[in-house]
Scaffold this motif. Structure first.
Motif, PDB file in Angstrom:
ATOM      1  N   ALA A 189     -25.922  28.831   5.616  1.00  0.00           N
ATOM      2  CA  ALA A 189     -24.878  27.895   5.338  1.00  0.00           C
ATOM      3  C   ALA A 189     -24.081  28.460   4.256  1.00  0.00           C
ATOM      4  CB  ALA A 189     -25.731  26.593   4.899  1.00  0.00           C
ATOM      5  N   PHE A 190     -22.557  27.979   4.504  1.00  0.00           N
ATOM      6  CA  PHE A 190     -21.533  28.494   3.472  1.00  0.00           C
ATOM      7  C   PHE A 190     -21.114  27.388   2.759  1.00  0.00           C
ATOM      8  CE2 PHE A 190     -17.177  29.403   2.719  1.00  0.00           C
ATOM      9  CZ  PHE A 190     -17.218  30.391   1.647  1.00  0.00           C
ATOM     10  N   ASP A 191     -20.963  27.343   1.745  1.00  0.00           N
ATOM     11  CA  ASP A 191     -20.279  26.295   0.729  1.00  0.00           C
ATOM     12  C   ASP A 191     -19.033  26.681   0.303  1.00  0.00           C
ATOM     13  OD1 ASP A 191     -19.548  24.436  -1.125  1.00  0.00           O
ATOM     14  OD2 ASP A 191     -21.370  24.613  -2.450  1.00  0.00           O
TER      15      ASP A 191
ATOM     16  N   ARG B 182     -25.800  30.367   1.606  1.00  0.00           N
ATOM     17  CA  ARG B 182     -27.436  30.142   1.509  1.00  0.00           C
ATOM     18  C   ARG B 182     -28.075  30.504   2.663  1.00  0.00           C
ATOM     19  NH1 ARG B 182     -24.821  26.356  -1.320  1.00  0.00           N
ATOM     20  NH2 ARG B 182     -25.730  25.094  -2.997  1.00  0.00           N
TER      21      ARG B 182
ATOM     22  N   PRO C  56     -21.114  21.187   5.940  1.00  0.00           N
ATOM     23  CA  PRO C  56     -20.805  22.299   6.153  1.00  0.00           C
ATOM     24  C   PRO C  56     -21.250  22.793   7.392  1.00  0.00           C
ATOM     25  CG  PRO C  56     -22.920  22.103   5.117  1.00  0.00           C
ATOM     26  CD  PRO C  56     -22.233  20.840   5.123  1.00  0.00           C
TER      27      PRO C  56
END
Lengths: 132, 96
Positions: free
Chosen positions: A47-49, A56, A115
């Motif tokens: 997962a990209f923030d 992550r 996300p």
């Protein structure tokens, strides 16, 4: 050309390693995660923030799992996603992740409040999930 | 329908009891320079059994960032405290 489908997913409890965005950092995160937890039978997510500009590398937490020292805990959001399924072997399949997300965003308006997720189903199969 | 309504009431009551039991309570914590608790509500910490971090809801306007510590106090009591990144406060979640 990828085929897309809409899917509804539940929220998932995960433990994760958080690193700054960038290929080198992301590779290190996956390496450290795979050292920390047993691979077999596990579901892994990326997962990209975009706000914090970090990535992550996540492993799903199952009932009875113990906390792994050094990993952070949290959840990944559920809801409706547009899914593209990539098949192929690493590292080539990884290079298709970015362009395929671009294709997904042309197909549907993303829900900016959640996300995008990468779901590593098997070593040769990745679901890319765009929140819609 | 009556039984279902009764069940629903019971479930709601049970939920409230559980919620109250687990609700975080503000705590007075003295910590070392690394942020590890030394005292909880004026009681000395004998042992940090486990520590972990929860970073959740980061995609929302109400993100959660908490550092948790499972402690044994010198009295022998077990407790869990956390430091909340948003408020800067300390809270206990059971005991203490």
């Amino acid at each position: 050309m990828n085929e897309f489908s809409e899917v509804e997913r539940d929220e998932i409890a995960v433990q994760f390693i958080r690193v700054p965005d960038g290929l080198e950092h992301i590779r290190r995160a996956w390496f450290e995660l795979e050292v920390a937890v047993a691979l077999r039978g596990r579901h892994f997510y990326g997962a990209f923030d975009p706000v914090a500009d970090d990535y992550r590398a996540c492993v799903e937490v199952r009932e009875g799992d113990r906390r792994v020292p050094g990993l952070e805990s949290g959840t990944l959001p559920g809801g409706r996603f547009l899914r593209a399924r990539l098949r192929g072997y690493p590292p080539g399949v990884y290079e298709r992740i970015g362009p395929t997300f671009d294709e997904l965003t042309k197909e549907a308006k993303p829900d900016q409040s959640r996300p995008s997720l990468e779901y590593y189903r098997r070593h040769d199969e990745i679901d890319l999930l765009l929140p819609i | 329908m009556v039984a279902r309504a009764g069940e629903s009431r019971a479930a709601r009551t049970e939920g409230r009891v559980v919620a109250r039991f687990n609700a975080p309570r503000a705590a007075r914590v003295e910590a070392d320079p690394n942020g590890r608790p030394l005292e909880v509500n004026h009681r000395a910490v004998a042992l940090v059994r486990e520590e972990w971090r929860v970073v959740d809801r980061w995609w929302t306007e109400d993100p959660v960032s908490r550092g948790y510590f499972e402690l044994v106090l010198e009295s022998g009591e077990n407790t869990v405290v956390f430091h909340d990144g948003a408020s800067g406060g300390w809270y206990t979640q059971r005991g203490a």
